[in-house]
Design an enzyme around this catalytic site. Sequence first.
Site, PDB file in Angstrom:
ATOM      1  N   CYS A 252      32.833  39.033  16.225  1.00 21.68           N
ATOM      2  CA  CYS A 252      34.089  38.085  16.418  1.00 21.68           C
ATOM      3  C   CYS A 252      33.715  36.899  15.225  1.00 21.68           C
ATOM      4  O   CYS A 252      33.394  35.588  15.648  1.00 21.68           O
ATOM      5  CB  CYS A 252      34.075  37.580  17.933  1.00 21.68           C
ATOM      6  SG  CYS A 252      33.964  38.827  19.024  1.00 21.68           S
ATOM      7  N   ALA A 253      34.129  37.134  14.196  1.00 28.69           N
ATOM      8  CA  ALA A 253      33.785  36.577  12.930  1.00 28.69           C
ATOM      9  C   ALA A 253      34.581  35.310  12.634  1.00 28.69           C
ATOM     10  O   ALA A 253      33.879  34.263  12.000  1.00 28.69           O
ATOM     11  CB  ALA A 253      33.376  37.668  11.808  1.00 28.69           C
ATOM     12  N   ALA A 254      35.735  35.214  12.848  1.00 29.92           N
ATOM     13  CA  ALA A 254      36.585  34.265  12.205  1.00 29.92           C
ATOM     14  C   ALA A 254      36.111  32.949  12.814  1.00 29.92           C
ATOM     15  O   ALA A 254      35.650  32.755  14.000  1.00 29.92           O
ATOM     16  CB  ALA A 254      38.028  34.591  12.518  1.00 29.92           C
ATOM     17  N   PRO A 255      36.092  31.778  11.928  1.00 26.67           N
ATOM     18  CA  PRO A 255      36.936  31.878  10.740  1.00 26.67           C
ATOM     19  C   PRO A 255      35.805  32.075   9.552  1.00 26.67           C
ATOM     20  O   PRO A 255      35.879  31.974   8.367  1.00 26.67           O
ATOM     21  CB  PRO A 255      37.185  30.380  10.650  1.00 26.67           C
ATOM     22  CG  PRO A 255      36.229  29.462  11.377  1.00 26.67           C
ATOM     23  CD  PRO A 255      35.848  30.410  12.684  1.00 26.67           C
ATOM     24  N   GLY A 256      34.591  32.490   9.986  1.00 24.55           N
ATOM     25  CA  GLY A 256      33.535  33.159   9.019  1.00 24.55           C
ATOM     26  C   GLY A 256      32.462  32.059   8.805  1.00 24.55           C
ATOM     27  O   GLY A 256      31.548  32.568   7.900  1.00 24.55           O
ATOM     28  N   GLY A 257      32.119  30.961   9.455  1.00 26.09           N
ATOM     29  CA  GLY A 257      31.049  30.108   9.118  1.00 26.09           C
ATOM     30  C   GLY A 257      29.908  30.495   9.461  1.00 26.09           C
ATOM     31  O   GLY A 257      28.902  30.588   8.824  1.00 26.09           O
ATOM     32  N   ASP A 274      37.345  40.860  13.085  1.00 25.34           N
ATOM     33  CA  ASP A 274      37.857  39.830  13.870  1.00 25.34           C
ATOM     34  C   ASP A 274      39.268  40.667  14.272  1.00 25.34           C
ATOM     35  O   ASP A 274      39.795  41.404  13.363  1.00 25.34           O
ATOM     36  CB  ASP A 274      38.218  38.334  13.303  1.00 25.34           C
ATOM     37  CG  ASP A 274      38.623  37.375  14.342  1.00 25.34           C
ATOM     38  OD1 ASP A 274      37.718  36.881  14.832  1.00 25.34           O
ATOM     39  OD2 ASP A 274      39.827  37.293  14.495  1.00 25.34           O
ATOM     40  N   CYS A 373      30.671  29.026  22.710  1.00 23.35           N
ATOM     41  CA  CYS A 373      30.653  27.591  22.619  1.00 23.35           C
ATOM     42  C   CYS A 373      31.000  26.934  24.154  1.00 23.35           C
ATOM     43  O   CYS A 373      32.129  26.316  24.251  1.00 23.35           O
ATOM     44  CB  CYS A 373      31.565  26.990  21.448  1.00 23.35           C
ATOM     45  SG  CYS A 373      33.369  27.867  21.556  1.00 23.35           S
TER      46      CYS A 373
END
Length: 420
Positions: A252-257, A274, A373
């Site tokens: 679930c990669a976005a936004p890529g940080g 994503d 989070c």
Amino acid sequence: MSPALPPESLATTLWYAAPIVARVMEGQSLADGALERVPAARRPAVQDIVYGTLRRYGEGDALLAPLLRNPPYPVIRALMLCALHRLATWTDAPHTVVHQAVEAAGQLEEGRYKGLVNGVLRNYLRQQEALQQELADQPAARLWHPDWWLEKLQASHPEHWEALVAADNNPPPMGLRVNLRQGSAAAYLQRLEAAGISGRLQGETGILLHKPVPVSQLPDFASGAVSVQDLGAQRAAELLNPTPGSRVLDACAAPGGKTAHLLERAELELTALDVDPARCRQIEANLSRLGLAARVRCGDASRPQAWGKQPQSFDAILADVPCSASGVVRRHPDAKWLRQPQDILKFAYTQRRILERLWPALQPGGKLLYATCSVFPEENGEQVAKFLSRTPDARLQTEEQWLPGAEHDGFYYALLHKLA
């Protein structure tokens, strides 16, 4: 479209801010991009008012209730909420705030509500002390959180809930992640200090700024020397810590940080997944700025066909799953007012599906980092405990709950090992 008002005035800022707050009041998320449509020169000031108004929405809503006989148009009510927030922070210029709010009202709904805005705000100033006293018995108004949210915090964090509320009600810290492929964190801190920006080192790659600054002021931000990333979020790559050459899935990669942080630490065969095409393009843009490469795919992490691989395809998986965002609500102040109690159960269901679908894609002997989070147990420890109870080949290696505070946001991490 711009208002017929001085561009740098508070009235103009309120004019831009009120419709954005009104959209949230009507159920729209700030993620819909409304702030990005504000002219760049005005955006910081507008964002400051929008975020501040939404942080203390419970208070503003309660203060307006006795001052209004009939609900006005949402944008007019939102304008008054924004003005109340500014009155709370510009205590030395109350009449200036009222005047500027009236000027903004003159440019909304054909100016029909200038008198209403003027009367309500002046009544507030006259009755301010009594109105504030009436909030004492209204937790949502006094603590700036919905009642159900406060109850959950008290139940799940009885010793820390007041500190969590206080953290939510303040602007977030600004953390940086230095790109180790371009230099050390210590060297970059020296460059910041030369540019007049103060901060301190946190771990191998982190810098905590003493005061937030626009990214345009960060040395070589555009060429990928550094990224803005909360210090708590940087823990993900440290915990997963895949060995060089590993096949890794950021599910679930976005936004890529976190994707970028993994790649900055080691050469990897990384797939970034994503569900949102627009957010996949954001991953690509972030990787391009940093000079990194990954296989970016658009798909649902709960559907194995999304990443186009066979079972046992990855040595390591990062599952930064969708959640309530209760640990980062100060960065997303609309979330606590848009969320409903039943949403937590919906998130928990989605998280369970993602975990169950990802586990077969992990190589025996591999590791999966479950991350949220959130500070709510249903999404964190309870979710992982249930997964472990029904998954014989899963073992818990590490579990960490980061609560939001002065240096970082709130995160939960559980590093799971798959038996060989």
